[in-house]
Write a protein that holds these residues in place. Structure first.
Motif, PDB file in Angstrom:
ATOM      1  N   THR A 291       5.462  56.779  -1.089  1.00  0.00           N
ATOM      2  CA  THR A 291       5.291  56.910  -2.564  1.00  0.00           C
ATOM      3  C   THR A 291       4.242  57.955  -2.973  1.00  0.00           C
TER       4      THR A 291
ATOM      5  N   LYS B  94       6.052  52.143  -1.055  1.00  0.00           N
ATOM      6  CA  LYS B  94       5.294  50.765  -1.664  1.00  0.00           C
ATOM      7  C   LYS B  94       4.623  51.177  -2.881  1.00  0.00           C
ATOM      8  N   HIS B  95       4.548  50.047  -3.669  1.00  0.00           N
ATOM      9  CA  HIS B  95       3.999  50.084  -5.186  1.00  0.00           C
ATOM     10  C   HIS B  95       2.458  49.314  -4.935  1.00  0.00           C
ATOM     11  N   TRP B  96       1.785  49.822  -6.027  1.00  0.00           N
ATOM     12  CA  TRP B  96       0.621  49.004  -6.040  1.00  0.00           C
ATOM     13  C   TRP B  96       0.787  48.029  -7.098  1.00  0.00           C
ATOM     14  N   LYS B  97       0.496  46.545  -6.662  1.00  0.00           N
ATOM     15  CA  LYS B  97       0.760  45.506  -7.517  1.00  0.00           C
ATOM     16  C   LYS B  97       0.065  45.862  -8.966  1.00  0.00           C
TER      17      LYS B  97
ATOM     18  N   ASP C 268       1.630  57.223   2.740  1.00  0.00           N
ATOM     19  CA  ASP C 268       2.615  56.308   2.140  1.00  0.00           C
ATOM     20  C   ASP C 268       3.665  57.131   1.713  1.00  0.00           C
TER      21      ASP C 268
ATOM     22  N   HIS D 218      11.240  49.126  -8.053  1.00  0.00           N
ATOM     23  CA  HIS D 218      10.303  48.077  -7.328  1.00  0.00           C
ATOM     24  C   HIS D 218      10.565  48.239  -5.730  1.00  0.00           C
ATOM     25  N   LYS D 219      11.655  48.332  -5.309  1.00  0.00           N
ATOM     26  CA  LYS D 219      11.944  48.356  -3.837  1.00  0.00           C
ATOM     27  C   LYS D 219      11.801  49.561  -3.253  1.00  0.00           C
TER      28      LYS D 219
END
Length: 600
Positions: free
Chosen positions: A117, A56-59, A115, A217-218
């Protein structure tokens, strides 16, 4: 009872200890330091086995990021210095780690710790430090992290020599120690992915950068591993293999440019030459004040894909020069044209790109276009024709000249029927392109499609993908439902929204498209699109609020359905179509979608 302050202090100590250990230079023999397999590629594969999932990414990390500037604000000579215990001094990187939330990746008490990531970030850092000892020759793509634009050099003192901006461009320095730029390279790689700021700069490489944006992004964890392999081994995947040799010699981070303040970077360079830009007019306008081409991960990615696509089509590497060149201020027009000839992509290259670096396992990539442009071909036949078309440069310099030559000869000899012309042209055409397998396969496809459709070889060849906006609501919905995608779009609307937010907001409020409803301050009326000239990633679809978030130029732009689809219009310069209401005043020509990301 333990006070809150004590708990916080203990947590902070744990973070510091784990971070310090991650950067520690392990001395002496041991299984961890022993090379695994045949080289850095297998070592990276083994190291990243614990990274499962795309992550996942941090918005809050997603932003316009001048990555080269952030990564050259670090004095890498000091960072890489060891104290008496042999450990790295990481204090100057601490602020950057906090900014990107990377401290959470080293705190076992956070949700982010496990996670994929975060696991990938830790692996990228620890593996690179270990590889510095294991592979003293350094990363294969080290030259792309030799950057002179910032407050500090991107290298450790003693790693680079011969930097002379009094010499004619392009400047080429000698990189003696590839590991001397490792700190910058890793900084650029992680920042580019986590901030989702991959940027084509002043190049025409948008179609190649779009896949990097979609993956960031994904599946950020996946692309961190791919980026590590690309940096160290010079290949995105082991199946794809290395790029052509000359690509690795380029040093894009030494090309001077004029910054947003009008001054040159580096400041000790001076010239009356104008800036170099190979993108469309809109690309060039958006790239003002930025480097001619990016350094680090983004340019490694695009140059590698271009190199593979062209060598696949031509059937060989050009060992004398890189087909995908670099540009610099004052470059002769002829040289600039040659250096940038292969930067652009189209439906054929983008489908190959999707099949190669997005879903090579499932092969779920699909091209979505308005079926009317297929004329007499069945939709799947049409898509296959577009997908298997050779690179534009091969078509324009090899296939088309020979086709026209023999077609003209046939007609001049009195051979006027389709059957007579086909019998004369095709054997000669095949003999003329026998050293180009991609063209031979294309000729066979044209013959098969001509036979099945009852049309001539030349008619089938004339069918191309839509070059004017013609997307439909059904195609937009399919794109929104897909796992990931790339859009082919007219960049004018993106530039309009970024530069005229008030006017764009007014159109959004009224539910109007851009084309047909905007007149510039100079009196120019934007009635309809001049054609699609850009590739982007459709980040988010919010149907309820009529908001479609487009990633482009290292940032995001919000469009409405009306701006994307527009209203029916005519396009006098467009090719023939089979139905009514094909063209519109929208901005999208096509999309490429995939059901999954399977690249590893």
């Amino acid at each position: 009872a333990i006070s809150d302050q004590t708990v916080e202090r203990q947590a902070a100590q744990r973070k510091a200890r784990v971070i310090e250990e991650a950067f520690a230079q392990i001395k002496g023999a041991g299984t961890y330091l022993n090379p695994i397999g045949d080289g850095p590629g297998e070592y990276i594969d083994q190291s990243f086995k614990s990274v499962t999932g795309g992550g996942k990414h941090w918005k809050s990390n997603i932003k316009i990021d001048t990555t080269w500037e952030a990564c050259t604000n670090v004095n890498w000579t000091k960072v890489m210095a060891r104290d008496e215990s042999g450990k790295l001094k990481v204090h100057s990187v601490d602020a950057m780690m906090k900014e990107l939330h990377l401290t959470e990746c080293y705190d076992e008490d956070t949700f982010a710790f496990n996670d994929p990531t975060c696991v990938a970030v830790r692996k990228a850092i620890s593996t690179s430090i270990a590889m510095e000892t294991l592979f003293p020759e350094g990363p294969k793509f080290a030259n792309y992290s030799v950057v002179s634009w910032g407050a500090f050099p991107s290298w450790v003192n003693g790693s680079v020599s011969g930097l002379d901006y009094a010499a004619p461009l392009p400047v080429q320095a000698s990189l003696h120690h590839g590991n001397g730029v490792l700190g910058y390279a890793l900084c650029d790689l992680i920042r580019t992915i986590l901030t989702q700021s991959a940027n084509q700069m002043s190049t025409g490489t948008c179609s190649w950068v779009a896949s990097l944006a979609a993956l960031s992004h994904k599946a950020p964890a996946t692309v961190i591993k791919l980026g590590m392999r690309l940096l160290w081994v010079g290949e995105i995947t082991s199946d794809l293999g290395p790029a052509c040799p000359k690509v690795y010699e380029q040093q894009p981070g030494l090309v001077p440019f004029t910054g947003k303040d009008g001054g040159w970077k580096p400041p000790f360079f001076s010239s009356s030459a104008g800036r170099a830009c190979a993108g469309s007019d809109v690309d060039c306008a958006e790239a003002a004040g930025r480097p001619t081409q990016n350094a680090g991960l983004t340019f490694m990615w695009s140059q590698t894909l271009i190199s593979h696509w062209m060598s696949k089509n031509w059937g060989f590497c050009n060992n004398d020069t890189a087909r995908a060149g670099i540009t610099y201020p004052g470059m002769a027009k002829v040289e600039a044209a040659a250096a940038t000839a292969y930067q652009g992509g189209w439906y054929n290259s983008m489908m190959w790109e999707c099949d190669t670096v997005i879903d090579p396992v499932g092969k779920s990539c699909k091209l979505l276009i308005n079926q009317n442009v297929c004329q007499f071909l069945e939709y799947e036949q049409c898509i296959n024709k577009l997908k298997l078309s050779p690179a534009a440069e091969l078509v324009s310099t090899v296939f088309t000249p020979l086709k026209v030559k023999y077609w003209g000869e046939a007609w001049a000899s009195g051979l006027v029927s389709d059957e007579e012309q086909l019998a004369y042209v095709v054997p000669r055409l095949q003999a003329g392109v026998e050293k180009y397998p991609a063209v031979l396969d294309y000729i066979k496809l044209l013959k098969d499609l001509a036979a099945s459709s009852g049309r001539s070889f030349f008619e089938v060849d004339s069918i191309d993908g839509p070059n004017f906006p013609s997307f439909t609501e059904d195609l937009l919905e399919k794109t929104c439902r897909s796992f990931t995608n790339m859009l082919i779009i007219d960049a004018t609307v993106l530039s309009f929204v970024l530069s005229r937010p008030d006017a764009a907001a007014d159109l959004k409020r009224k539910g109007l498209p851009f084309y047909g409803n905007f007149v510039s301050s100079s009196g120019r009326s934007f009635d309809k699109s001049d054609g699609c000239n850009h590739a982007v990633y459709l980040n988010t679809c919010d149907l309820e609020n009529n908001n479609y978030v487009i990633w482009t130029w290292g940032t995001t732009v919000n469009l409405t359905k009306e701006m994307i689809l527009g209203w029916p219009t005519d396009q006098p310069h467009a090719p023939k179509v089979s139905g009514a209401y094909t063209w519109n005043t929208g901005t999208v020509c096509a999309s490429i979608i995939a059901d999954q990301i399977s690249v590893q």
